[in-house]
Design a protein around this motif. Sequence first.
Motif, PDB file in Angstrom:
ATOM      1  N   ALA A  84       0.834  -1.202   0.000  1.00 42.90           N
ATOM      2  CA  ALA A  84       0.000   0.000   0.000  1.00 42.90           C
ATOM      3  C   ALA A  84       0.871   1.255   0.000  1.00 42.90           C
ATOM      4  N   ALA A  85       1.958   1.222   0.792  1.00 44.67           N
ATOM      5  CA  ALA A  85       2.830   2.389   0.894  1.00 44.67           C
ATOM      6  C   ALA A  85       3.488   2.698  -0.450  1.00 44.67           C
ATOM      7  N   LEU A  86       4.010   1.656  -1.109  1.00 44.47           N
ATOM      8  CA  LEU A  86       4.702   1.862  -2.386  1.00 44.47           C
ATOM      9  C   LEU A  86       3.726   2.204  -3.505  1.00 44.47           C
ATOM     10  N   SER A  87       2.566   1.556  -3.524  1.00 46.59           N
ATOM     11  CA  SER A  87       1.573   1.855  -4.558  1.00 46.59           C
ATOM     12  C   SER A  87       1.093   3.295  -4.432  1.00 46.59           C
ATOM     13  N   ALA A  88       0.882   3.727  -3.178  1.00 49.51           N
ATOM     14  CA  ALA A  88       0.375   5.087  -2.961  1.00 49.51           C
ATOM     15  C   ALA A  88       1.404   6.132  -3.394  1.00 49.51           C
ATOM     16  N   LYS A  89       2.680   5.891  -3.053  1.00 45.65           N
ATOM     17  CA  LYS A  89       3.677   6.945  -3.323  1.00 45.65           C
ATOM     18  C   LYS A  89       4.284   6.856  -4.726  1.00 45.65           C
ATOM     19  N   TYR A  90       4.514   5.650  -5.231  1.00 40.88           N
ATOM     20  CA  TYR A  90       5.237   5.511  -6.508  1.00 40.88           C
ATOM     21  C   TYR A  90       4.432   4.825  -7.606  1.00 40.88           C
TER      22      TYR A  90
END
Lengths: 114, 114
Positions: free
Chosen positions: A88-94
């Motif tokens: 979720a963190a990587l999908s949201a930011k990158y």
Amino acid sequence: MPSSDSSQPPRSSDELSIADLQRHIHQMYYEKDVIRGVDGTFMWLMEEVGELASALRGDDQENLAEEFADVIAWLATIANVAGVDLNAALSAKYGHGCPGCKRLVCECPSSEKP
Amino acid sequence: MPSSDSSQPPRSSDELSIADLQRHIHQMYYEKDVIRGVDGTFMWLMEEVGELASALRGDDQENLAEEFADVIAWLATIANVAGVDLNAALSAKYGHGCPGCKRLVCECPSSEKP
């Protein structure tokens, strides 16, 4: 997204997802990780970062690959202890282009963070 | 692997693969990354590791998730410059149980590295 989008090749079945990795690390290590806690686990991460730096200065490509794997595994461990969903963190930011300029090929000034 | 294997739930379509992430980072940043080189890029990684440490000591879970994403993104950047395939590296080292004891739930002594 159309299947003909050449920027998104079909995923091969041997491609590990970030969520799979975090689940594997959870299954293998969570019981120990949670006892060690974030601070103790961060110390292990720092040791691995040092080994990565050393491998980057060497010429053993196989060892270098292992050190990258170790650093990411320890990050997944800390994320498990801290309750962070890496997918979720990587999908949201990158997952939608550069977080700075919003483009698929970054046009941010080089001196700025993405 | 049979589809009924409960340790391997079906992958959701919104799960980013490690290879996808490395490709996205390559597309967004490689042109700048390769000019900056490994040493310069490692400095950015270290700055992000510091921000991760700070976020782990705070109580802003959204910021913490972003800092994990940033550290992993900078690792992917360095891997691109150094020619390391993160999917292959992680699958080889962590895709078949603990690299130390070979079990799916680690039984290595706590004082030893996995």
